[in-house]
Design a protein around this motif. Structure first.
Motif, mmCIF file in Angstrom:
data_model
loop_
_atom_site.group_PDB
_atom_site.id
_atom_site.type_symbol
_atom_site.label_atom_id
_atom_site.label_comp_id
_atom_site.label_asym_id
_atom_site.label_seq_id
_atom_site.Cartn_x
_atom_site.Cartn_y
_atom_site.Cartn_z
ATOM 1 N N ARG A 183 -0.318 13.082 0.350
ATOM 2 C CA ARG A 183 -1.285 13.686 1.284
ATOM 3 C C ARG A 183 -1.617 12.675 2.413
ATOM 4 O O ARG A 183 -1.480 12.989 3.699
ATOM 5 N N ALA A 184 -1.543 11.327 1.966
ATOM 6 C CA ALA A 184 -1.819 10.207 3.055
ATOM 7 C C ALA A 184 -0.833 10.035 3.900
ATOM 8 O O ALA A 184 -0.821 9.902 4.959
ATOM 9 N N GLY A 185 0.153 9.955 3.280
ATOM 10 C CA GLY A 185 1.781 9.791 4.010
ATOM 11 C C GLY A 185 1.932 10.910 4.710
ATOM 12 O O GLY A 185 2.544 10.615 5.870
ATOM 13 N N PHE A 205 0.866 -1.105 -0.132
ATOM 14 C CA PHE A 205 0.096 -0.056 0.035
ATOM 15 C C PHE A 205 1.048 1.194 0.201
ATOM 16 O O PHE A 205 0.539 2.273 -0.624
ATOM 17 N N ASP A 206 2.045 1.228 0.550
ATOM 18 C CA ASP A 206 2.832 2.448 0.656
ATOM 19 C C ASP A 206 3.240 2.893 -0.689
ATOM 20 O O ASP A 206 3.427 4.226 -0.834
ATOM 21 N N GLN A 207 3.326 2.274 -1.774
ATOM 22 C CA GLN A 207 3.618 2.619 -3.142
ATOM 23 C C GLN A 207 2.321 3.199 -3.795
ATOM 24 O O GLN A 207 2.379 3.900 -4.628
#
Ligand code: PLP
Length: 407
Positions: A11-13, A4-6
């Protein structure tokens, strides 16, 4: 396994965990006396009245109350809110067309962030300020700049200096977010003269004022004070308030008052957020207002919270070692305590937790990383006995910490 990190947006990060939510999780333990959350006292919920009202809503409005509703909210409730706002001094720009019902003020804060903030834009907030507001604006990648509070809330002279400085650096300053009445977390009340000055400053630099007013009705020792919006004759103030602290947060019901132009943007925003606020909740709140119970109910809440505030202040005097600063809040739900600067309230939280008492450390509310020796204590939620016992436990934790530090 999905990576999911990719896939997440930038913004979510950048979104951060809400410290309050994390703290509330650890304070679920029934043995812990929690001064951490901003919860109303559940004994204040008018459950018996609401049982009858829910029946009436289903009998009289069932088919519309359980259907999707208009994005801006049901007319009856918007009109009732407009009428109340008028009585509170908001004589212009607060008609029913300027009112939108939201799913809590938290949604309204998110919406103003969404419609005003580009990444990197400046939002000016109090030092300290409400964490939920800070998180909402940060989620739009805003640059939050803090303005120190004194006993009378946000210091407007420092605010003006900061705005000048930012504009000189070519920064895009958008709005001033303020909780002028019984501020969360500091408990301060901004006097009328400062409210007017704030409007003048916003006018001078063409900024919007976001006035967040969940606690204005929870008054214990002072006469009512007009909202900033009451002094706004050009539609510069966007006002919001909520049923969460005067009825029940579980209804998820609040309102925002904005000029026509902004209202159109807010309605578009809300369509993407959740189409409409639960009509069932709106009918319940409207019936409650219509029954004439609202003012009496608010009076009862104040009668319940005032002695709680007094017990907290009295116990603080009794159990806390000398050297702390706490101005008695004249309303709202919070006391803001500043301990000697050697004490790090974030680090002390674990000691308090071991002694089964919880608070929110001050740094959580300060966008400049300050507030390290402060803490917010909620007095509305605990029983009177818990208030005394919890303050005794906390006093002992602080005393021990001070002894170690002064050795
Ligand atoms: C200052 C402030 N604004 C907004 C909110 C959000 O309230 P609501 O329950 O209406 O979403 C709170 C809740 O504690 C608050 O303290």
């Amino acid at each position: 396994m999905v990576n999911f990190d990719q896939l997440y947006s930038d913004r979510a990060g950048k979104m951060r965990k809400s410290e309050i939510r994390e703290l509330l999780k650890v304070t679920q333990d029934p043995e812990i006396i929690s001064f951490a959350g901003g919860l109303p006292n559940p004994l204040s919920f008018p459950i018996q009245d609401l049982k009858i009202i829910v029946q009436n809503v289903l009998n009289n409005h069932g088919k519309v109350a359980l259907q999707y509703g208009a994005t801006q909210g049901i007319n009856e409730l918007r009109e009732a809110i407009a009428e109340r706002s008028h009585k509170e001094g908001m004589t212009s720009g607060a008609s029913a067309e300027n009112v939108m019902i939201t799913s809590g003020s938290q949604q309204a804060l998110d919406a103003v962030g969404k419609i005003f903030l580009n990444p990197g834009d400046i939002a000016l907030v109090g030092l300290p300020s409400y964490l939920g507001g800070i998180n909402a604006f940060r989620s739009y990648e805003a640059n939050l700049v803090g303005i120190p509070l004194d006993k009378e809330g946000m210091q407007v002279d420092l605010l003006e200096e900061k705005i000048k400085e930012l504009i000189a650096q070519d920064m895009s300053v958008k709005f001033i977010y303020t909780i002028p009445t019984f501020q969360n977390p500091a408990g301060t009340v901004m006097p009328e003269s400062r409210r007017k000055k704030l409007i003048d400053v916003a006018h001078e630099y063409n900024l919007v004022i976001i006035e967040d007013d969940p606690y204005g009705k929870l008054r214990y020792d002072i006469p009512a004070i007009k909202p900033i919006k009451a002094f706004d004759d050009e539609g510069r103030v966007i006002y919001m308030s909520t049923f969460s602290k005067i009825l029940a947060p579980g209804l998820r019901l609040a309102w925002i008052i904005a000029p026509d132009d902004v209202m159109r943007k807010l309605a578009l925003c809300k369509q993407a957020q959740d189409l409409c606020t639960a009509p069932f909740s709106q009918y319940i709140a409207h019936e409650f207002m219509k029954s004439g119970s609202m003012d009496l109910h608010i009076m009862k809440i104040c009668e319940m919270y005032k002695p709680k505030r007094d017990i907290m202040m009295h116990s603080m005097k009794k159990y806390f070692p000398e050297g702390y600063i706490c101005n008695k809040p004249k309303g709202g739900m919070f006391a803001w305590v500043t301990l000697p600067e050697q004490i790090d309230t974030e680090a002390m939280f674990l000691d308090a937790f071991k002694e089964k008492v919880a608070y929110v450390h001050g740094k959580a509310f300060c966008v400049d990383g300050g507030g390290g020796s402060s803490m917010r204590l909620n007095f509305s939620y605990s029983t009177n006995e818990q208030l005394d016992t919890g303050m005794k436990r906390l006093g002992a934790v602080i005393e021990r910490k001070m002894k170690v530090l002064c050795r």
